[in-house]
Design a protein around this motif. Structure first.
Motif, PDB file in Angstrom:
ATOM      1  N   ASP A  40       0.810  -1.228   0.000  1.00  0.00           N
ATOM      2  CA  ASP A  40       0.000   0.000   0.000  1.00  0.00           C
ATOM      3  C   ASP A  40       0.839   1.272   0.000  1.00  0.00           C
ATOM      4  O   ASP A  40       0.452   2.294   0.580  1.00  0.00           O
ATOM      5  CB  ASP A  40      -0.954   0.001   1.199  1.00  0.00           C
ATOM      6  N   LEU A  41       1.996   1.234  -0.659  1.00  0.00           N
ATOM      7  CA  LEU A  41       2.785   2.453  -0.826  1.00  0.00           C
ATOM      8  C   LEU A  41       2.204   3.288  -1.961  1.00  0.00           C
ATOM      9  O   LEU A  41       1.621   2.755  -2.909  1.00  0.00           O
ATOM     10  CB  LEU A  41       4.249   2.120  -1.152  1.00  0.00           C
ATOM     11  N   SER A  42       2.387   4.579  -1.867  1.00  0.00           N
ATOM     12  CA  SER A  42       1.989   5.448  -2.975  1.00  0.00           C
ATOM     13  C   SER A  42       2.938   5.245  -4.147  1.00  0.00           C
ATOM     14  O   SER A  42       4.038   4.698  -4.001  1.00  0.00           O
ATOM     15  CB  SER A  42       2.024   6.911  -2.529  1.00  0.00           C
ATOM     16  N   MET A  43       2.532   5.707  -5.315  1.00  0.00           N
ATOM     17  CA  MET A  43       3.385   5.582  -6.492  1.00  0.00           C
ATOM     18  C   MET A  43       4.668   6.389  -6.312  1.00  0.00           C
ATOM     19  O   MET A  43       5.758   5.960  -6.722  1.00  0.00           O
ATOM     20  CB  MET A  43       2.636   6.031  -7.742  1.00  0.00           C
ATOM     21  N   ASP A  44       4.572   7.558  -5.671  1.00  0.00           N
ATOM     22  CA  ASP A  44       5.763   8.383  -5.451  1.00  0.00           C
ATOM     23  C   ASP A  44       6.734   7.708  -4.483  1.00  0.00           C
ATOM     24  O   ASP A  44       7.961   7.722  -4.694  1.00  0.00           O
ATOM     25  CB  ASP A  44       5.366   9.756  -4.912  1.00  0.00           C
ATOM     26  N   ASP A  45       6.210   7.104  -3.400  1.00  0.00           N
ATOM     27  CA  ASP A  45       7.084   6.401  -2.467  1.00  0.00           C
ATOM     28  C   ASP A  45       7.732   5.189  -3.131  1.00  0.00           C
ATOM     29  O   ASP A  45       8.911   4.889  -2.908  1.00  0.00           O
ATOM     30  CB  ASP A  45       6.293   5.947  -1.235  1.00  0.00           C
ATOM     31  N   THR A  46       6.958   4.500  -3.968  1.00  0.00           N
ATOM     32  CA  THR A  46       7.498   3.347  -4.687  1.00  0.00           C
ATOM     33  C   THR A  46       8.619   3.770  -5.624  1.00  0.00           C
ATOM     34  O   THR A  46       9.639   3.080  -5.744  1.00  0.00           O
ATOM     35  CB  THR A  46       6.384   2.644  -5.475  1.00  0.00           C
ATOM     36  N   ALA A  47       8.457   4.910  -6.271  1.00  0.00           N
ATOM     37  CA  ALA A  47       9.511   5.429  -7.141  1.00  0.00           C
ATOM     38  C   ALA A  47      10.795   5.688  -6.358  1.00  0.00           C
ATOM     39  O   ALA A  47      11.901   5.370  -6.820  1.00  0.00           O
ATOM     40  CB  ALA A  47       9.029   6.717  -7.810  1.00  0.00           C
ATOM     41  N   GLN A  48      10.653   6.225  -5.144  1.00  0.00           N
ATOM     42  CA  GLN A  48      11.829   6.446  -4.298  1.00  0.00           C
ATOM     43  C   GLN A  48      12.492   5.129  -3.918  1.00  0.00           C
ATOM     44  O   GLN A  48      13.721   4.995  -3.954  1.00  0.00           O
ATOM     45  CB  GLN A  48      11.423   7.190  -3.020  1.00  0.00           C
ATOM     46  N   VAL A  49      11.688   4.164  -3.529  1.00  0.00           N
ATOM     47  CA  VAL A  49      12.221   2.866  -3.120  1.00  0.00           C
ATOM     48  C   VAL A  49      13.040   2.229  -4.232  1.00  0.00           C
ATOM     49  O   VAL A  49      14.119   1.674  -4.013  1.00  0.00           O
ATOM     50  CB  VAL A  49      11.067   1.925  -2.693  1.00  0.00           C
ATOM     51  N   LEU A  50      12.531   2.306  -5.468  1.00  0.00           N
ATOM     52  CA  LEU A  50      13.160   1.619  -6.597  1.00  0.00           C
ATOM     53  C   LEU A  50      14.094   2.520  -7.401  1.00  0.00           C
ATOM     54  O   LEU A  50      14.640   2.095  -8.426  1.00  0.00           O
ATOM     55  CB  LEU A  50      12.080   1.043  -7.505  1.00  0.00           C
ATOM     56  N   ASP A  51      14.271   3.766  -6.938  1.00  0.00           N
ATOM     57  CA  ASP A  51      15.163   4.706  -7.602  1.00  0.00           C
ATOM     58  C   ASP A  51      14.759   4.918  -9.060  1.00  0.00           C
ATOM     59  O   ASP A  51      15.584   4.844  -9.975  1.00  0.00           O
ATOM     60  CB  ASP A  51      16.618   4.218  -7.523  1.00  0.00           C
ATOM     61  N   LEU A  52      13.463   5.180  -9.252  1.00  0.00           N
ATOM     62  CA  LEU A  52      12.909   5.458 -10.570  1.00  0.00           C
ATOM     63  C   LEU A  52      12.239   6.827 -10.560  1.00  0.00           C
ATOM     64  O   LEU A  52      11.919   7.370  -9.498  1.00  0.00           O
ATOM     65  CB  LEU A  52      11.857   4.407 -10.947  1.00  0.00           C
ATOM     66  N   SER A  53      11.990   7.370 -11.738  1.00  0.00           N
ATOM     67  CA  SER A  53      11.180   8.574 -11.814  1.00  0.00           C
ATOM     68  C   SER A  53       9.719   8.190 -11.602  1.00  0.00           C
ATOM     69  O   SER A  53       9.326   7.032 -11.812  1.00  0.00           O
ATOM     70  CB  SER A  53      11.330   9.247 -13.176  1.00  0.00           C
ATOM     71  N   ALA A  54       8.906   9.160 -11.185  1.00  0.00           N
ATOM     72  CA  ALA A  54       7.486   8.887 -10.986  1.00  0.00           C
ATOM     73  C   ALA A  54       6.830   8.461 -12.290  1.00  0.00           C
ATOM     74  O   ALA A  54       5.974   7.569 -12.311  1.00  0.00           O
ATOM     75  CB  ALA A  54       6.804  10.127 -10.418  1.00  0.00           C
ATOM     76  N   GLU A  55       7.247   9.076 -13.394  1.00  0.00           N
ATOM     77  CA  GLU A  55       6.663   8.746 -14.700  1.00  0.00           C
ATOM     78  C   GLU A  55       6.991   7.310 -15.105  1.00  0.00           C
ATOM     79  O   GLU A  55       6.116   6.570 -15.568  1.00  0.00           O
ATOM     80  CB  GLU A  55       7.173   9.718 -15.770  1.00  0.00           C
ATOM     81  N   ASP A  56       8.240   6.912 -14.913  1.00  0.00           N
ATOM     82  CA  ASP A  56       8.633   5.542 -15.259  1.00  0.00           C
ATOM     83  C   ASP A  56       7.921   4.526 -14.368  1.00  0.00           C
ATOM     84  O   ASP A  56       7.531   3.445 -14.827  1.00  0.00           O
ATOM     85  CB  ASP A  56      10.146   5.375 -15.125  1.00  0.00           C
ATOM     86  N   THR A  57       7.755   4.861 -13.104  1.00  0.00           N
ATOM     87  CA  THR A  57       7.081   3.949 -12.176  1.00  0.00           C
ATOM     88  C   THR A  57       5.640   3.726 -12.603  1.00  0.00           C
ATOM     89  O   THR A  57       5.143   2.585 -12.619  1.00  0.00           O
ATOM     90  CB  THR A  57       7.128   4.500 -10.741  1.00  0.00           C
ATOM     91  N   ARG A  58       4.939   4.789 -12.957  1.00  0.00           N
ATOM     92  CA  ARG A  58       3.544   4.662 -13.390  1.00  0.00           C
ATOM     93  C   ARG A  58       3.437   3.870 -14.691  1.00  0.00           C
ATOM     94  O   ARG A  58       2.537   3.043 -14.859  1.00  0.00           O
ATOM     95  CB  ARG A  58       2.904   6.045 -13.540  1.00  0.00           C
TER      96      ARG A  58
END
Length: 238
Positions: free
Chosen positions: A83-101
């Protein structure tokens, strides 16, 4: 130096174990993955409890031959199960928010194309059982049977040989879901996902515990990615 406090770390540990177990498909391998991440030191570029998820994620290599790449499965587990947000997930995986989505959407599309699984449900509450059946079928899977107590579950699994078992932990006067599954697994090898309102009680690493745990109430995407991981997607620990 990482900003995670001891209190944050202790609170995050059960959920990092859930994530690592789901990622690897095994209590032992998942807990070892968390231990490796702690021994190696948590990433200094990720704040708070997210650093533990990052430490676990960055120790898992890409697996060849998977229909859903490791990075995409990590995104689905972090957002759907943890239940992490997309922005937090991007931080965890060292990705941009756009790439994560974009990766998340590709992963969801791939999940929709995965072949259906025959699922047996162990649940003692009839209304909850009906809700679970509807949710399972909305995800494209088949419910082949619903058992309401421990004895019925053992007999039904023996007869139906399901592709996956979705089990409540507390069966009231009808027994215990974990005990039912332990009896079933003595006779057959079947992936199991446990459903509970108190997942932290099953994520202590103090005894034999399940590899896949979903919190009640759960969303379809959590069931979809947990089912994929349980049946097809477990990752090895280096």
């Amino acid at each position: 130096m990482n900003a995670v406090t001891q209190g944050e770390l202790l609170r995050a540990l059960p959920y990092a174990r859930r994530y690592a177990r789901a990622l690897t498909g095994s209590q032992a391998r998942g807990d070892e993955l968390v231990a490796q991440a702690l021994r190696a030191g948590l990433p200094a570029d990720v704040p708070g409890r997210l650093a533990l998820y990052a430490g676990v994620s960055r120790r898992v290599a890409e697996q060849p031959g998977q229909r859903i790449p490791t990075r995409q499965r990590q995104i689905l587990l972090l957002t759907g199960l943890e239940d992490l947000s997309m922005d937090d997930t991007a931080q965890v995986l060292d990705l941009s928010a756009e790439d994560t989505r974009a990766e998340a959407e590709a992963a969801r599309e791939a999940l929709r194309s995965i072949a259906a699984t025959d699922i047996m449900v162990i649940e003692d509450e009839p209304i909850i059982a009906m809700d679970i059946r509807q949710l399972v079928e909305s995800c494209g899977h088949n419910v082949v049977g619903i058992a309401s107590d421990e004895a019925e579950a053992v007999e039904m699994a023996r007869r139906l040989k399901p592709g996956l078992i979705l089990a409540d932990v507390n069966l009231g006067p009808g027994g215990d879901g974990i005990s039912a599954v332990e009896r079933i697994l003595r006779e057959q090898t079947t992936p199991v996902i446990f459903v509970t309102a108190y997942p932290e009680r099953l994520l202590t690493a103090e005894r034999l515990e399940p590899a896949f745990v979903i919190s009640k109430p759960f969303e379809p995407i959590a069931l979809q990615i947990a089912t994929y991981q349980a049946v097809w997607g477990a990752a090895p620990v280096p």
